[in-house]
Design an enzyme around this catalytic site. Structure first.
Site: not given
Ligand SMILES: NC(=O)C1=CN([C@@H]2O[C@H](COP(=O)(O)OP(=O)(O)OC[C@H]3O[C@@H](n4cnc5c(N)ncnc54)[C@H](OP(=O)(O)O)[C@@H]3O)[C@@H](O)[C@H]2O)C=CC1
Ligand SMILES: O=C(O)C1=N[C@H](C(=O)O)C[C@H](O)C1
Length: 254
Positions: A142, A146
């Protein structure tokens, strides 16, 4: 993922972006959420989580475990459905999600992409066939931003294979190797993590036998499939009263 979700909802024919919330102190509060994807839409980003969730039928959350659990509690109090894509929860936190789903409907899945969920099914078949004489390793890569490892998807792949082979992942997982490790133990499932650059998300499960190797790989080229999967999750929850589901349920793969 927030940007992807805003864009995906804006492009859908049947869903409406009711509200968008971010942390207190975020520079985006008070701005049009559509600006994040260069398509202003009149939804003003707020840090008032309760008001944002009250305005919607379903919350979609991709944040951090602590954030998701806080939002889940508000959704539970307001009787709203929730899709949780966040990864990195511990067992206790997963228990909290299970308990909340006794009163509201929740889709909770480490990977919302249809292709990855198809791979989950393929892994069941592969593990059934390759149940003797193959060493199993899960390898994931990744982007540099991450924060959790191994990925939630890699862990789910390990769980699926372990369950099919009658093993307990907690007992047989090996997370990385270093130094004089000794020979590989037959029943173990190894995990290797790569972090770098802008890799969207690659997952491989390797079945290494004597004289042959089978690799089942998924590679993401865009984050849009995750967002589109989350939207499918939200549609699936419409009209449901309660219960815990994952993308296998949403896609009818159970
Ligand atoms: N299930 C799936 O298909 C996928 C899952 N994911 C998962 O999703 C999650 C987020 O990934 P990603 O978007 O890349 O991460 P990012 O860090 O880009 O975005 C997360 C966002 O959430 C905000 N945030 C964190 N904590 C809080 C809180 N307590 N209250 C409000 N906002 C909050 C962060 O704000 P700030 O920057 O201010 O901390 C940031 O804007 C990860 O756990 C990832 O593994 C990702 C892609 C696909
Ligand atoms: O953080 C990510 O980017 C992603 N998180 C998810 C995971 O932890 O499996 C899903 C995807 O792989 C992207």
């Amino acid at each position: 993922m927030g940007r992807m979700l805003i864009e995906a909802v804006q492009q859908s024919d049947d869903l409406v972006l009711a509200s968008v919330f971010d942390r207190v102190g975020s520079p985006f509060i008070g701005r049009d959420a559509g600006e994040l994807v260069a398509q202003p839409c009149g939804v003003i980003m707020t840090d008032d989580v309760a008001a944002a969730i009250a305005a919607a039928d379903c919350v979609i959350d991709f944040t951090l475990p602590e954030g998701s659990l806080g939002h889940l509690e508000v959704a539970r109090q307001l009787g709203k459905a929730m899709v949780i894509g966040t990864t990195g929860f511990n067992a206790e936190q997963k228990g909290q999600i299970q308990r909340a789903a006794e009163s509201i409907p929740v889709v909770f899945a480490p990977n919302m992409a249809v292709g990855v969920n198809a791979v989950f099914k393929l892994l069941e078949v592969a593990a059934r066939i390759l149940d003797q004489g193959y060493d199993i390793e899960v390898i994931e890569a990744h982007h540099r931003l991450k924060v959790d490892a191994p990925s939630g998807t890699a862990l789910r792949m390990g769980e699926i294979v372990a369950a099919e082979l009658g093993r307990d992942l907690e007992q047989c997982a090996i997370y990385g190797r270093e130094g004089v490790t000794g020979k590989r133990k037959d029943e173990t499932i190894g995990f290797s993590t790569i972090r770098g650059g802008d890799v969207v998300g690659d997952h491989t499960v390797l079945f290494a036998g004597i004289g042959e190797r089978i690799e089942i790989t998924h590679k993401s080229g865009s984050r849009m499939p995750y967002a589109l999967g989350a939207l499918r999750g939200a549609r699936f929850l419409a009209g449901r009263e309660k219960g815990l589901f994952d993308m296998q349920d949403v896609l009818g793969l159970r």
